[in-house]
Write a protein that holds these residues in place. Structure first.
Motif, PDB file in Angstrom:
ATOM      1  N   ALA A   1      16.966  -0.449   2.870  1.00 22.46           N
ATOM      2  CA  ALA A   1      16.472  -1.231   4.007  1.00 22.46           C
ATOM      3  C   ALA A   1      17.604  -2.037   4.630  1.00 22.46           C
ATOM      4  CB  ALA A   1      15.330  -2.148   3.577  1.00 22.46           C
ATOM      5  N   LEU A   2      18.435  -2.660   3.795  1.00 23.91           N
ATOM      6  CA  LEU A   2      19.566  -3.434   4.314  1.00 23.91           C
ATOM      7  C   LEU A   2      20.571  -2.532   5.011  1.00 23.91           C
ATOM      8  CD1 LEU A   2      20.118  -5.945   1.369  1.00 23.91           C
ATOM      9  CD2 LEU A   2      18.925  -6.337   3.546  1.00 23.91           C
ATOM     10  N   ALA A   3      20.828  -1.365   4.428  1.00 24.46           N
ATOM     11  CA  ALA A   3      21.764  -0.428   5.047  1.00 24.46           C
ATOM     12  C   ALA A   3      21.243   0.038   6.404  1.00 24.46           C
ATOM     13  CB  ALA A   3      21.993   0.772   4.128  1.00 24.46           C
ATOM     14  N   LYS A   4      19.939   0.268   6.505  1.00 24.02           N
ATOM     15  CA  LYS A   4      19.352   0.732   7.758  1.00 24.02           C
ATOM     16  C   LYS A   4      19.310  -0.363   8.822  1.00 24.02           C
ATOM     17  CE  LYS A   4      16.909   4.587   5.753  1.00 24.02           C
ATOM     18  NZ  LYS A   4      15.655   5.278   5.553  1.00 24.02           N
ATOM     19  N   LEU A   5      19.530  -1.611   8.411  1.00 24.52           N
ATOM     20  CA  LEU A   5      19.668  -2.703   9.381  1.00 24.52           C
ATOM     21  C   LEU A   5      21.070  -2.703   9.991  1.00 24.52           C
ATOM     22  CD1 LEU A   5      17.800  -5.669   7.663  1.00 24.52           C
ATOM     23  CD2 LEU A   5      17.177  -4.522   9.804  1.00 24.52           C
TER      24      LEU A   5
ATOM     25  N   PHE B   1       0.817  -1.216   0.000  1.00 24.68           N
ATOM     26  CA  PHE B   1       0.000   0.000   0.000  1.00 24.68           C
ATOM     27  C   PHE B   1       0.848   1.263   0.000  1.00 24.68           C
ATOM     28  CE2 PHE B   1      -2.808  -3.223   1.966  1.00 24.68           C
ATOM     29  CZ  PHE B   1      -3.736  -3.270   0.944  1.00 24.68           C
ATOM     30  N   SER B   2       1.926   1.269   0.777  1.00 25.35           N
ATOM     31  CA  SER B   2       2.788   2.448   0.805  1.00 25.35           C
ATOM     32  C   SER B   2       3.832   2.401  -0.300  1.00 25.35           C
ATOM     33  CB  SER B   2       3.497   2.560   2.157  1.00 25.35           C
ATOM     34  OG  SER B   2       4.423   1.502   2.315  1.00 25.35           O
ATOM     35  N   GLN B   3       3.965   1.212  -0.963  1.00 30.53           N
ATOM     36  CA  GLN B   3       4.959   1.007  -2.020  1.00 30.53           C
ATOM     37  C   GLN B   3       6.370   1.303  -1.514  1.00 30.53           C
ATOM     38  OE1 GLN B   3       4.259  -0.123  -5.427  1.00 30.53           O
ATOM     39  NE2 GLN B   3       2.558  -0.786  -4.179  1.00 30.53           N
ATOM     40  N   MET B   4       6.644   0.880  -0.266  1.00 28.27           N
ATOM     41  CA  MET B   4       7.967   1.075   0.321  1.00 28.27           C
ATOM     42  C   MET B   4       8.454  -0.236   0.929  1.00 28.27           C
ATOM     43  SD  MET B   4       7.713   4.835   2.035  1.00 28.27           S
ATOM     44  CE  MET B   4       9.467   4.976   2.208  1.00 28.27           C
ATOM     45  N   TRP B   5       9.761  -0.354   1.025  1.00 29.84           N
ATOM     46  CA  TRP B   5      10.387  -1.511   1.665  1.00 29.84           C
ATOM     47  C   TRP B   5      10.294  -1.356   3.172  1.00 29.84           C
ATOM     48  CZ3 TRP B   5      12.234  -5.875  -0.609  1.00 29.84           C
ATOM     49  CH2 TRP B   5      12.288  -5.859  -2.008  1.00 29.84           C
ATOM     50  N   THR B   6      10.122  -2.472   3.866  1.00 31.88           N
ATOM     51  CA  THR B   6      10.079  -2.464   5.327  1.00 31.88           C
ATOM     52  C   THR B   6      11.280  -3.246   5.849  1.00 31.88           C
ATOM     53  OG1 THR B   6       8.757  -4.482   5.456  1.00 31.88           O
ATOM     54  CG2 THR B   6       7.564  -2.385   5.362  1.00 31.88           C
ATOM     55  N   TYR B   7      11.689  -2.907   7.073  1.00 32.82           N
ATOM     56  CA  TYR B   7      12.787  -3.638   7.693  1.00 32.82           C
ATOM     57  C   TYR B   7      12.628  -3.579   9.203  1.00 32.82           C
ATOM     58  CZ  TYR B   7      14.791   0.946   8.684  1.00 32.82           C
ATOM     59  OH  TYR B   7      14.977   2.220   9.143  1.00 32.82           O
ATOM     60  N   SER B   8      13.170  -4.581   9.870  1.00 33.32           N
ATOM     61  CA  SER B   8      13.233  -4.600  11.330  1.00 33.32           C
ATOM     62  C   SER B   8      14.287  -5.621  11.733  1.00 33.32           C
ATOM     63  CB  SER B   8      11.877  -4.952  11.948  1.00 33.32           C
ATOM     64  OG  SER B   8      11.487  -6.246  11.583  1.00 33.32           O
ATOM     65  N   ARG B   9      14.852  -5.424  12.906  1.00 27.93           N
ATOM     66  CA  ARG B   9      15.881  -6.346  13.388  1.00 27.93           C
ATOM     67  C   ARG B   9      15.267  -7.589  14.027  1.00 27.93           C
ATOM     68  NH1 ARG B   9      18.006  -1.432  13.947  1.00 27.93           N
ATOM     69  NH2 ARG B   9      20.024  -1.063  13.007  1.00 27.93           N
ATOM     70  N   ARG B  10      14.089  -7.434  14.613  1.00 29.70           N
ATOM     71  CA  ARG B  10      13.404  -8.544  15.276  1.00 29.70           C
ATOM     72  C   ARG B  10      11.957  -8.614  14.798  1.00 29.70           C
ATOM     73  NH1 ARG B  10      16.143  -5.705  18.827  1.00 29.70           N
ATOM     74  NH2 ARG B  10      17.935  -6.633  19.870  1.00 29.70           N
ATOM     75  N   ALA B  11      11.384  -9.808  14.895  1.00 28.88           N
ATOM     76  CA  ALA B  11       9.995  -9.993  14.468  1.00 28.88           C
ATOM     77  C   ALA B  11       9.035  -9.191  15.334  1.00 28.88           C
ATOM     78  CB  ALA B  11       9.626 -11.474  14.511  1.00 28.88           C
ATOM     79  N   THR B  12       9.392  -8.969  16.591  1.00 29.21           N
ATOM     80  CA  THR B  12       8.512  -8.240  17.516  1.00 29.21           C
ATOM     81  C   THR B  12       8.654  -6.732  17.393  1.00 29.21           C
ATOM     82  OG1 THR B  12      10.206  -8.416  19.242  1.00 29.21           O
ATOM     83  CG2 THR B  12       8.485 -10.129  19.176  1.00 29.21           C
ATOM     84  N   GLU B  13       9.671  -6.277  16.680  1.00 32.50           N
ATOM     85  CA  GLU B  13       9.917  -4.847  16.497  1.00 32.50           C
ATOM     86  C   GLU B  13       9.009  -4.311  15.399  1.00 32.50           C
ATOM     87  OE1 GLU B  13      13.712  -3.005  14.425  1.00 32.50           O
ATOM     88  OE2 GLU B  13      14.203  -3.657  16.460  1.00 32.50           O
ATOM     89  N   PRO B  14       8.471  -3.101  15.553  1.00 30.21           N
ATOM     90  CA  PRO B  14       7.632  -2.551  14.471  1.00 30.21           C
ATOM     91  C   PRO B  14       8.462  -2.306  13.204  1.00 30.21           C
ATOM     92  CG  PRO B  14       7.854  -0.978  16.297  1.00 30.21           C
ATOM     93  CD  PRO B  14       8.582  -2.210  16.687  1.00 30.21           C
ATOM     94  N   ASP B  15       7.794  -2.434  12.073  1.00 34.13           N
ATOM     95  CA  ASP B  15       8.468  -2.190  10.797  1.00 34.13           C
ATOM     96  C   ASP B  15       8.846  -0.732  10.650  1.00 34.13           C
ATOM     97  OD1 ASP B  15       8.295  -4.807   9.920  1.00 34.13           O
ATOM     98  OD2 ASP B  15       6.440  -4.489   8.814  1.00 34.13           O
ATOM     99  N   ARG B  16       9.985  -0.513  10.011  1.00 37.64           N
ATOM    100  CA  ARG B  16      10.405   0.818   9.599  1.00 37.64           C
ATOM    101  C   ARG B  16      10.437   0.790   8.079  1.00 37.64           C
ATOM    102  NH1 ARG B  16      14.567   0.692  14.240  1.00 37.64           N
ATOM    103  NH2 ARG B  16      13.309   1.615  15.891  1.00 37.64           N
ATOM    104  N   TYR B  17      10.513   1.963   7.465  1.00 36.93           N
ATOM    105  CA  TYR B  17      10.361   2.048   6.015  1.00 36.93           C
ATOM    106  C   TYR B  17      11.599   2.607   5.332  1.00 36.93           C
ATOM    107  CZ  TYR B  17       5.521   1.038   6.962  1.00 36.93           C
ATOM    108  OH  TYR B  17       4.360   0.415   7.369  1.00 36.93           O
ATOM    109  N   ALA B  18      11.849   2.102   4.106  1.00 39.60           N
ATOM    110  CA  ALA B  18      12.951   2.567   3.272  1.00 39.60           C
ATOM    111  C   ALA B  18      12.463   2.614   1.828  1.00 39.60           C
ATOM    112  CB  ALA B  18      14.139   1.619   3.410  1.00 39.60           C
ATOM    113  N   ARG B  19      13.147   3.394   1.010  1.00 45.03           N
ATOM    114  CA  ARG B  19      12.732   3.569  -0.377  1.00 45.03           C
ATOM    115  C   ARG B  19      13.179   2.428  -1.298  1.00 45.03           C
ATOM    116  NH1 ARG B  19       9.555   7.493  -0.788  1.00 45.03           N
ATOM    117  NH2 ARG B  19       9.841   9.429   0.331  1.00 45.03           N
TER     118      ARG B  19
END
Length: 162
Positions: A150-154, A127-145
């Motif tokens: 997304a990998l760099a932000k990890l 829906f947002s047409q953006m990549w999501t990333y998080s370090r843990r499954a319980t962590e909320p998703d963050r967004y990258a273009r």
């Protein structure tokens, strides 16, 4: 002119996609469909391979064909998008020296690894047409273009080519 001769002139060959659409509508297998024709502009006749025939109201049948085509096009578009996203993720993982696990194509998400170590989770939010990333499954998703962002932000450093 006999009915058989007339019938052969009116019938046109069906493509495999046509047969899949018709089979879905009449709840049969595509290989059971031989042909179809419209009689008097109001009845759609489906001829089966075993010689049987099924009659349907033309308007009802046309509406169902339109709905099924729309559904198939949406599935094909989703498949093409998944292929594009997978290619982008694969290229980004290569640049960072990472591998990804099995992709959940319905949600387009996967785990990302360096060797056997889990780096995090990467996905694509349709829906947002953006990549999501998080370090843990319980962590909320963050967004990258992009997948690379997304990998760099990890916190993963990009491999340098020498």
């Amino acid at each position: 002119m006999t009915y058989t001769a007339l019938n052969k002139q009116v019938q046109s060959p069906l493509t495999e996609q046509d047969k899949r659409i018709i089979a879905t509508i009449i709840q049969r297998h595509a290989d059971e469909i031989k042909t179809l024709w419209i009689d008097c502009g109001i009845t759609v006749w489906v001829q089966l391979q075993d010689g049987g025939r099924l009659a349907f109201d033309r308007n009802w049948f046309a509406q169902r064909v339109a709905e099924e085509k729309t559904s198939l096009e949406a599935q094909e578009n989703l498949h093409r998008q998944n292929q594009r996203l997978e290619a982008e993720l694969k290229q980004a993982c290569t640049e960072y020296g990472l591998q990804h696990g099995e992709i959940d194509y319905l949600m387009f998400s996967t785990k990302v690894y360096r060797g056997r170590d889990l780096v995090g989770f990467v996905g694509f939010h349709r829906f947002s047409q953006m990549w999501t990333y998080s370090r843990r499954a319980t962590e909320p998703d963050r967004y990258a273009r992009s997948a690379s962002d997304a990998l760099a932000k990890l916190g993963v450093r990009q491999l340098t080519m020498v």
